[in-house]
Design an enzyme around this catalytic site. Structure first.
Site, PDB file in Angstrom:
ATOM      1  N   LYS A   1       0.653  -1.229  -0.103  1.00  0.00           N
ATOM      2  CA  LYS A   1       0.034   0.115  -0.013  1.00  0.00           C
ATOM      3  C   LYS A   1       0.782   1.265   0.045  1.00  0.00           C
ATOM      4  O   LYS A   1       2.006   1.606   0.510  1.00  0.00           O
ATOM      5  CB  LYS A   1      -1.075   0.013   0.969  1.00  0.00           C
ATOM      6  CG  LYS A   1      -0.229   0.067   2.709  1.00  0.00           C
ATOM      7  CD  LYS A   1       0.335   1.269   2.954  1.00  0.00           C
ATOM      8  CE  LYS A   1       0.855   1.156   4.516  1.00  0.00           C
ATOM      9  NZ  LYS A   1       1.661   2.266   4.980  1.00  0.00           N
TER      10      LYS A   1
ATOM     11  N   ASP B   1      -2.390  -2.011  10.150  1.00  0.00           N
ATOM     12  CA  ASP B   1      -2.745  -1.917   8.499  1.00  0.00           C
ATOM     13  C   ASP B   1      -3.006  -3.141   7.795  1.00  0.00           C
ATOM     14  O   ASP B   1      -3.326  -3.503   6.709  1.00  0.00           O
ATOM     15  CB  ASP B   1      -1.181  -1.689   7.867  1.00  0.00           C
ATOM     16  CG  ASP B   1      -0.539  -0.438   8.009  1.00  0.00           C
ATOM     17  OD1 ASP B   1      -1.640   0.493   8.403  1.00  0.00           O
ATOM     18  OD2 ASP B   1       0.509  -0.083   7.758  1.00  0.00           O
TER      19      ASP B   1
END
Length: 301
Positions: free
Chosen positions: A8, A136
Site C-alpha cells: 500500500k 494496516d
C-alpha cells in the site's frame, strides 16, 4: 492455497496525538498498489514458515514475531482448528519500507488458512482478527482505496475512479515504524515538525477525497501529505534528495510512503510513469512502476 495480497501507499497520512493504548490517532488514505506478497499455505502437523523473494528478506523473522505466522495461529485458536500449516511466503514488497508488506503477509495468511481449513469465519470475522494483528492488516485484507481512522484500522471505502500510476524508489535499509512515530513526537515537542495539522481536528481533507473521486492525478498531487515524512528525512537525508530528483525528472509530486524509506511519485499516466522509472534507474535508483487501486488479499486459482 495460494493467496496474493498487495502493498500500500498512504496517499495522505495525518498523525494525531499518542493515545492511551500506545498508538497514535490517524487520519489516512490507503491505496493498494500492484506490488504483491504471495503466500502458499499447505497442510502440516505444526506451524512453520519459509520466506524468499525479489527483495532483501534477511531481516524477516521466522518465529512468532512474524505477523503471518501469528495470523495463522490466531485463526486456528479462534476457530478451534487443530491442524497446523506451513506458510511459504514470496515477498515482492520491500521489508520495513513503509508499504505494509508484513501486514499483507498476515492478511494473505488469514485468507489462505481460512480457505485451507474451511473455518467459515466469514469476512467480518477475518476483519476482526486482522485488526487484532495490526493497524494496516485490515486494509491489506480489503484493498482498493480507503480512509483509515482510529489506529488506521477503522476503514471506510473511498471512491477512486480510474487508475493512478506511481513510481516507487526503494530505499535500501528499512526504517522502524515505531521509531519514526517517536521521532515525530520529538519534533513536535520541540516545535520543529513540518506537520501543521491541528491534532484535535484530525481528519482527511475533503480535497483529497474529491481528487480521488475525480480520478485526476493532477488534482491529487497538490493535496498529498505525510506527517511522518519529516521524521524519515531526519533519519535518512538521502530521502530528501530522492524526492527532489523525482519531481525534477517529471513526477507530479513525491511523498514518503508510510514510515519510509520507500518514496512514491505520482505521475500523469502510464507513459509518464514508465519514463520516470527509466530515468531514475539510469541515475542509479532502484525504481518500480506500479498502479492502483488493486484488490486486497485474494485466492489465486
Amino acid at each position: 492455497m495460494h493467496v496474493r495480497a498487495p502493498g500500500k501507499i498512504n496517499v495522505y497520512l495525518g498523525v494525531g496525538a499518542l493515545r492511551g493504548d500506545g498508538y497514535h490517532s490517524l487520519a489516512t488514505v490507503f491505496q493498494a498498489v500492484s506490488l504483491y506478497e504471495d503466500v502458499h499455505a499447505s497442510p502440516s502437523d505444526g506451524f512453520s514458515l519459509e520466506v524468499s523473494g525479489e527483495v532483501d528478506v534477511s531481516g524477516v523473522p521466522l518465529d512468532d514475531r512474524n505477523l503471518a505466522l501469528r495470523a495463522a495461529k490466531l485463526l486456528a485458536a479462534e476457530t478451534g482448528v487443530r491442524d497446523g500449516v506451513h506458510l511459504d511466503i514470496r515477498k515482492g514488497v520491500p521489508v520495513a519500507g513503509g508499504m505494509g508488506g508484513g501486514s499483507a503477509d498476515a492478511a494473505a495468511a488469514l485468507v489462505a488458512c481460512d480457505a485451507l481449513w474451511g473455518t467459515g469465519i466469514g469476512s467480518r470475522g477475518l476483519h476482526e482478527l486482522a485488526a487484532r494483528l495490526g493497524a494496516d492488516v485490515p486494509f491489506a485484507l480489503h484493498g482498493g482505496t480507503a480512509v483509515g481512522t482510529g489506529r488506521g484500522d477503522v476503514l471506510t471505502p473511498a471512491l477512486a475512479r480510474g487508475r493512478f500510476d506511481w513510481v516507487l524508489v526503494l530505499g535500501g535499509r528499512g526504517l522502524s515504524t515505531p521509531e519514526m512515530y517517536r521521532r515525530l513526537d520529538g519534533l513536535r515537542a520541540h516545535g520543529d515538525s513540518l506537520a501543521d495539522d491541528a491534532l484535535e481536528l484530525l481528519e482527511v481533507p475533503v480535497a483529497v477525497l474529491q481528487a480521488l473521486r475525480s480520478g485526476s492525478a493532477e488534482e491529487l498531487a497538490p493535496v498529498m501529505m505525510n506527517d511522518l515524512e519529516a521524521a524519515a528525512v531526519l533519519d535518512r537525508a538521502d530521502i530528501e534528495l530522492v524526492l527532489a530528483d523525482g519531481v525534477r525528472m517529471g513526477a507530479l509530486t513525491g511523498i514518503v510512503s508510510g514510515s519510509g524509506p520507500t518514496t512514491a511519485f505520482l505521475c500523469g499516466g502510464p507513459e509518464a510513469a514508465g519514463a520516470l522509472r527509466d530515468e531514475l534507474r539510469a541515475s542509479g535508483r532502484d525504481a518500480l512502476h506500479v498502479h492502483g487501486p488493486v484488490p486486497g488479499a485474494r485466492v489465486v486459482d
